[in-house]
Write a protein that holds these residues in place. Structure first.
Motif, PDB file in Angstrom:
ATOM      1  N   ILE A 138       0.621  -1.369   0.030  1.00  0.00           N
ATOM      2  CA  ILE A 138       0.000   0.052  -0.122  1.00  0.00           C
ATOM      3  C   ILE A 138       0.968   1.283  -0.090  1.00  0.00           C
ATOM      4  N   THR A 139       1.998   1.107   0.490  1.00  0.00           N
ATOM      5  CA  THR A 139       2.840   2.533   0.723  1.00  0.00           C
ATOM      6  C   THR A 139       3.124   3.455  -0.514  1.00  0.00           C
ATOM      7  N   PRO A 140       3.556   2.783  -1.767  1.00  0.00           N
ATOM      8  CA  PRO A 140       3.706   3.934  -2.772  1.00  0.00           C
ATOM      9  C   PRO A 140       2.434   4.497  -3.108  1.00  0.00           C
ATOM     10  N   LEU A 141       1.435   3.887  -3.147  1.00  0.00           N
ATOM     11  CA  LEU A 141       0.152   4.159  -3.637  1.00  0.00           C
ATOM     12  C   LEU A 141      -0.539   5.012  -2.649  1.00  0.00           C
ATOM     13  N   MET A 142      -0.031   4.934  -1.333  1.00  0.00           N
ATOM     14  CA  MET A 142      -0.488   5.881  -0.253  1.00  0.00           C
ATOM     15  C   MET A 142       0.023   7.243  -0.512  1.00  0.00           C
ATOM     16  N   SER A 143       1.385   7.343  -0.983  1.00  0.00           N
ATOM     17  CA  SER A 143       2.195   8.363  -1.302  1.00  0.00           C
ATOM     18  C   SER A 143       1.509   9.297  -2.221  1.00  0.00           C
ATOM     19  N   MET A 144       1.109   8.296  -3.415  1.00  0.00           N
ATOM     20  CA  MET A 144       0.239   9.144  -4.428  1.00  0.00           C
ATOM     21  C   MET A 144      -1.013   9.632  -4.133  1.00  0.00           C
ATOM     22  N   ALA A 145      -1.971   8.967  -3.374  1.00  0.00           N
ATOM     23  CA  ALA A 145      -3.037   9.303  -2.690  1.00  0.00           C
ATOM     24  C   ALA A 145      -2.957  10.616  -1.814  1.00  0.00           C
ATOM     25  N   ARG A 146      -1.914  10.462  -1.084  1.00  0.00           N
ATOM     26  CA  ARG A 146      -1.884  11.598  -0.152  1.00  0.00           C
ATOM     27  C   ARG A 146      -1.329  13.003  -1.024  1.00  0.00           C
ATOM     28  N   SER A 147      -0.606  12.694  -1.926  1.00  0.00           N
ATOM     29  CA  SER A 147      -0.254  14.106  -2.712  1.00  0.00           C
ATOM     30  C   SER A 147      -1.388  14.533  -3.279  1.00  0.00           C
ATOM     31  N   PHE A 148      -2.390  13.827  -4.190  1.00  0.00           N
ATOM     32  CA  PHE A 148      -3.645  14.344  -4.637  1.00  0.00           C
ATOM     33  C   PHE A 148      -4.398  14.889  -3.456  1.00  0.00           C
ATOM     34  N   HIS A 149      -4.682  14.391  -2.196  1.00  0.00           N
ATOM     35  CA  HIS A 149      -5.459  14.849  -1.047  1.00  0.00           C
ATOM     36  C   HIS A 149      -4.971  16.230  -0.813  1.00  0.00           C
ATOM     37  N   ASP A 150      -3.507  16.281  -0.494  1.00  0.00           N
ATOM     38  CA  ASP A 150      -3.112  17.415   0.037  1.00  0.00           C
ATOM     39  C   ASP A 150      -3.280  18.717  -0.895  1.00  0.00           C
ATOM     40  N   LEU A 151      -3.257  18.168  -2.438  1.00  0.00           N
ATOM     41  CA  LEU A 151      -3.318  19.445  -3.307  1.00  0.00           C
ATOM     42  C   LEU A 151      -4.779  19.625  -3.707  1.00  0.00           C
ATOM     43  N   ALA A 152      -5.686  18.883  -3.027  1.00  0.00           N
ATOM     44  CA  ALA A 152      -6.984  18.999  -3.150  1.00  0.00           C
ATOM     45  C   ALA A 152      -7.488  18.751  -4.723  1.00  0.00           C
ATOM     46  N   GLU A 153      -6.590  17.770  -5.346  1.00  0.00           N
ATOM     47  CA  GLU A 153      -6.761  17.589  -6.836  1.00  0.00           C
ATOM     48  C   GLU A 153      -8.003  16.915  -6.982  1.00  0.00           C
ATOM     49  N   GLN A 154      -9.022  17.173  -7.751  1.00  0.00           N
ATOM     50  CA  GLN A 154     -10.442  16.562  -8.093  1.00  0.00           C
ATOM     51  C   GLN A 154     -10.157  15.548  -9.377  1.00  0.00           C
ATOM     52  N   ARG A 155      -9.299  14.707  -8.672  1.00  0.00           N
ATOM     53  CA  ARG A 155      -9.160  13.458  -9.784  1.00  0.00           C
ATOM     54  C   ARG A 155      -9.748  12.142  -9.503  1.00  0.00           C
ATOM     55  N   ASP A 156     -10.334  11.418 -10.478  1.00  0.00           N
ATOM     56  CA  ASP A 156     -11.257  10.543 -10.157  1.00  0.00           C
ATOM     57  C   ASP A 156     -10.090   9.270  -9.626  1.00  0.00           C
ATOM     58  N   ILE A 157     -10.183   8.814  -8.666  1.00  0.00           N
ATOM     59  CA  ILE A 157      -9.380   7.464  -7.969  1.00  0.00           C
ATOM     60  C   ILE A 157     -10.216   6.469  -7.078  1.00  0.00           C
ATOM     61  N   VAL A 158      -9.936   5.303  -7.748  1.00  0.00           N
ATOM     62  CA  VAL A 158     -10.438   4.213  -6.809  1.00  0.00           C
ATOM     63  C   VAL A 158      -9.273   3.530  -6.437  1.00  0.00           C
ATOM     64  N   PHE A 159      -9.148   3.401  -4.970  1.00  0.00           N
ATOM     65  CA  PHE A 159      -8.259   2.808  -4.009  1.00  0.00           C
ATOM     66  C   PHE A 159      -8.714   1.499  -3.660  1.00  0.00           C
ATOM     67  N   VAL A 160      -8.312   0.292  -3.970  1.00  0.00           N
ATOM     68  CA  VAL A 160      -8.551  -0.809  -3.636  1.00  0.00           C
ATOM     69  C   VAL A 160      -7.491  -1.439  -2.804  1.00  0.00           C
ATOM     70  N   HIS A 161      -7.678  -1.935  -1.607  1.00  0.00           N
ATOM     71  CA  HIS A 161      -6.732  -2.420  -0.760  1.00  0.00           C
ATOM     72  C   HIS A 161      -7.181  -4.112  -0.213  1.00  0.00           C
ATOM     73  N   ALA A 162      -6.208  -4.789  -0.405  1.00  0.00           N
ATOM     74  CA  ALA A 162      -6.489  -6.409   0.046  1.00  0.00           C
ATOM     75  C   ALA A 162      -5.707  -6.668   1.307  1.00  0.00           C
ATOM     76  N   ALA A 163      -6.335  -7.022   2.511  1.00  0.00           N
ATOM     77  CA  ALA A 163      -5.610  -7.344   3.569  1.00  0.00           C
ATOM     78  C   ALA A 163      -6.355  -8.576   4.195  1.00  0.00           C
ATOM     79  N   ARG A 164      -5.566  -9.267   5.072  1.00  0.00           N
ATOM     80  CA  ARG A 164      -6.064 -10.537   5.784  1.00  0.00           C
ATOM     81  C   ARG A 164      -7.073 -10.406   6.680  1.00  0.00           C
ATOM     82  N   SER A 165      -7.213  -9.176   7.262  1.00  0.00           N
ATOM     83  CA  SER A 165      -8.265  -9.021   8.064  1.00  0.00           C
ATOM     84  C   SER A 165      -8.709  -7.554   8.325  1.00  0.00           C
TER      85      SER A 165
END
Length: 366
Positions: A138-165
């Motif tokens: 998740i780490t590199p994708l989190m860096s990307m997502a945080r960047s768009f969020h901090d800049l208030a970029e109105q970008r269409d993003i779907v973030f899917v994360h797979a975890a054990r629980s």
């Protein structure tokens, strides 16, 4: 205003230069889950970090008297340049992850080089993204997502994360916050099972093509970034292939060294003869493991060592990450790297075996 904040508001603040000083100080250790920690790092003197979201640092560690290099993707965003963070999952019997978890605390110092890497949304601008992560991928994708969020970029993003629980969903609360703040940001977790503390009511099991179609019906139109364990990324490739996705818009990254090592079988033979092709070969001895192989003059040392069954840390195989950095005890190589080693290290006899071809017989301190 504190001195620290005032220092980072200085408009003339220089960029961090690991060539000048590669020491970073641990400012804080954050518990993300029961087996994942974030280490917030900063230079001794105020500096700014500049990097593309998705890039990585290579840590230069001394563990039990042995020098070890490992890559860790930056989980923080370049929009907050005062510090830089890596997020590390503890791996059972993993020497580096356990060392970091058990040893580093606020005030600890480590050495690092970078940032480096080509896995970044910056180089693949698109109106719509699909981020697919598994576990600590998740780490590199989190860096990307945080960047768009901090800049208030109105970008269409779907973030899917797979975890054990549910207890293993890294950055769960922050991703939910992003989804609340950005109208075009959607987050979906897929959990293999429940925990005692929480019954999971979301997508369950492992990510499938049918599940992906429900989460992101328009995934065929998106630029896709994938990071996670090898089986996860292979499953995604198969899903996208089955759907007829244009793989030019598919990008993936992985730095799971323990997994890579486990997948490389040992062999009993200590000498692997090169094929009789008329190309000159050289004897390469690995001093610590007592392994001896033959390497053609037109082949890379790491490539031939892996073919001989040796388990050697490596990641990018492009001379970029520095993970395969080794001491050349004797001999000469032709090395063409991409920034994963510094000139002062070369002057000290270090080489990157992934991009080094032998010019003579070699002895390598591995």
């Amino acid at each position: 205003m504190t001195d620290a904040i005032a220092g980072f508001l200085d408009p003339s603040l220089p960029l961090w230069d690991p060539e000048a000083d590669d020491t970073l100080v641990v400012r804080q250790v954050r518990e993300e889950t029961h087996d994942v920690k974030t280490f917030v790092l900063a230079p001794k003197a105020p500096c700014r970090f500049a990097y593309k979201p998705g890039q990585f640092l290579t840590l230069d560690l001394d563990i039990a008297g042995e020098r070890v290099n490992r890559c860790y993707t930056i989980s923080s965003a370049p929009t907050r340049p005062g510090t830089i963070s890596i997020t590390v999952k503890r791996v059972p019997d993993g020497p580096v992850s356990n060392f970091l978890h058990d040893t580093l605390k606020a005030g600890s110092e480590i050495r690092a080089v970078g940032p480096m890497g080509e896995f970044t949304c910056v180089d693949h601008p698109a109106p719509k993204y699909l981020f697919l992560s598994g576990g600590s991928g998740i780490t590199p994708l989190m860096s990307m997502a945080r960047s768009f969020h901090d800049l208030a970029e109105q970008r269409d993003i779907v973030f899917v994360h797979a975890a054990r629980s549910p207890a293993d969903i890294i950055f769960r609360d922050e991703l939910a916050l992003m989804a609340r703040n950005l109208p075009d940001f959607r987050f979906a977790a897929v959990c293999e099972g429940d925990t005692i503390a929480e019954r999971w009511n979301g997508f369950s099991g492992r990510l499938t093509l049918d599940m992906l179609k429900l989460i992101a019906p328009d995934f065929m139109e998106r630029e896709i970034f994938v990071c996670g364990p090898s089986p996860f990324m292979m499953a995604v490739r198969m899903m996208l292939g089955e759907a007829g996705f244009d793989m030019v818009r598919h990008h993936e990254e992985s730095f799971n060294f323990e997994e890579l090592s486990a997948a490389e079988p040992e062999v009993a033979a200590e000498v692997t003869a090169a094929e009789d092709t008329g190309v000159k070969t050289f004897r390469v001895e690995f001093a610590k493991s007592k392994k001896v192989i033959e390497v053609p003059e037109d082949a890379f040392v790491l490539e031939m060592a892996r073919k001989a069954g040796m388990r050697l840390p490596a990641s990018c195989t492009k001379g970029m990450c520095g993970t395969c950095k080794s001491k050349l005890v004797s001999g000469e190589v032709e090395m063409k790297h991409a920034g994963g080693i510094r000139q002062r290290e070369i002057d000290q006899g270090m080489v990157l075996i992934c991009c080094s071809r032998p010019k003579t017989d070699l002895v390598i301190d591995k």
